[in-house]
Design a protein around this motif. Structure first.
Motif, mmCIF file in Angstrom:
data_model
loop_
_atom_site.group_PDB
_atom_site.id
_atom_site.type_symbol
_atom_site.label_atom_id
_atom_site.label_comp_id
_atom_site.label_asym_id
_atom_site.label_seq_id
_atom_site.Cartn_x
_atom_site.Cartn_y
_atom_site.Cartn_z
ATOM 1 N N UNK A 30 0.796 -1.219 0.000
ATOM 2 C CA UNK A 30 0.000 0.000 0.000
ATOM 3 C C UNK A 30 0.829 1.270 0.000
ATOM 4 N N UNK A 31 2.137 1.153 0.307
ATOM 5 C CA UNK A 31 3.008 2.331 0.272
ATOM 6 C C UNK A 31 3.256 2.808 -1.157
ATOM 7 N N UNK A 32 3.084 1.904 -2.120
ATOM 8 C CA UNK A 32 3.295 2.248 -3.533
ATOM 9 C C UNK A 32 1.933 2.279 -4.227
ATOM 10 N N UNK A 38 -2.509 -8.103 -8.088
ATOM 11 C CA UNK A 38 -1.563 -9.218 -8.101
ATOM 12 C C UNK A 38 -0.330 -8.887 -7.264
ATOM 13 N N UNK A 39 0.130 -7.649 -7.380
ATOM 14 C CA UNK A 39 1.289 -7.224 -6.605
ATOM 15 C C UNK A 39 1.038 -7.277 -5.111
ATOM 16 N N UNK A 40 -0.175 -6.882 -4.699
ATOM 17 C CA UNK A 40 -0.516 -6.910 -3.279
ATOM 18 C C UNK A 40 -0.475 -8.335 -2.748
ATOM 19 N N UNK A 41 -1.109 -9.272 -3.462
ATOM 20 C CA UNK A 41 -1.126 -10.654 -3.012
ATOM 21 C C UNK A 41 0.275 -11.274 -3.066
ATOM 22 N N UNK A 42 1.080 -10.856 -4.038
ATOM 23 C CA UNK A 42 2.446 -11.373 -4.135
ATOM 24 C C UNK A 42 3.279 -10.939 -2.944
ATOM 25 N N UNK A 43 3.215 -9.658 -2.592
ATOM 26 C CA UNK A 43 3.974 -9.159 -1.452
ATOM 27 C C UNK A 43 3.443 -9.742 -0.137
ATOM 28 N N UNK A 44 2.114 -9.916 -0.064
ATOM 29 C CA UNK A 44 1.538 -10.515 1.139
ATOM 30 C C UNK A 44 2.041 -11.944 1.318
#
Length: 239
Positions: A30-32, A38-44
């Motif tokens: 969420x900082x970016x 997809x990016x959120x779930x990948x980082x999570x």
């Protein structure tokens, strides 16, 4: 030698570490503002069970538990969904990321050390595995976000805090009350990591220290040369 009667931690403890890790990964995403779904779930997922992946790879537990048990993915996805739902409010809290990161470090230090003890490793190798597992998610998340790893550069003592948690767990674990060992280990992790911002402490920089010593020697040599040219001695200068 490893402690006798080593018991495997309940799955709930591992999933608790995954939940807090995935929640922290969601907050980092969420900082970016350009990170998509997809990016959120990948980082999570990366921060959620990155430490578990490092632990299993080091111990040869293949395929990793995160891919054998669907609960790892379910908990990580649930934490990501919850984090996105309240992302606006969580970002307003600001410092919320710090305690979540700290809890993740402490919990993965415990589960990593515990798994190493179950694998019949001695205390020192078990502590090393626990330390690496404690920061595995942070390292993987930093790599995916393309930024310098927080354990490689000047900053809070993340890896040292994880090592403190791993040491406490390994020394206090008695095979009967692991919850007590986990609590003490997480508290130790919090205290060591809190010492960074509270007392403005960072991990020493060997290169910076060597550079400072080199500058001092160079300045001392120049001072002595000026004194010799002027015909004065060091004793005269002191007087």
């Amino acid at each position: 030698m490893p402690p006798p009667d080593v018991l495997e931690l309940p799955l709930a403890i591992n999933l608790l570490a995954v939940f807090f890790g995935a929640l922290g990964g969601t907050l980092r995403a969420g900082e970016d503002e350009h990170t998509d779904l997809v990016g959120v779930f990948t980082l999570a997922a990366a921060m959620g069970f990155g430490g578990a992946l490092v632990r299993d790879l080091l111990l040869g537990n293949l395929p990793p538990a995160a891919f054998r048990d669907p609960w790892y993915l379910i908990i990580a996805a649930g934490a990501a969904g919850l984090g996105m739902l309240f992302l606006y409010y969580l970002r307003k809290l600001g410092p919320a990321l710090w305690p979540i990161d700290t809890i993740v470090i402490g919990l993965f230090a415990c589960v990593g050390t515990n798994a190493a003890l179950i694998a019949k490793l001695d205390l020192l190798p078990a502590i090393i595995v626990g330390t690496l597992a404690s920061v595995g998610g942070l390292i993987l998340t930093d790599l995916l976000q393309g930024r310098p790893s927080s354990i490689m550069y000047v900053g809070p003592p993340n890896a040292i805090a994880g090592m403190a948690g791993a040491v406490c767990y390994a020394l206090l674990y008695n095979g009967t009350r692991p919850v007590i060992s986990i609590g003490v280990a997480v508290i130790a992790t919090v205290l060591v990591r809190l010492a960074g911002p509270l007392f403005h402490l960072t991990v020493p920089q060997p290169r910076k220290r060597a550079y400072e010593l080199k500058l001092k020697r160079r300045e001392s040599s120049r001072t002595m040369a000026r004194l010799r040219r002027s015909g004065k001695s060091v004793a005269d200068t002191v007087e």
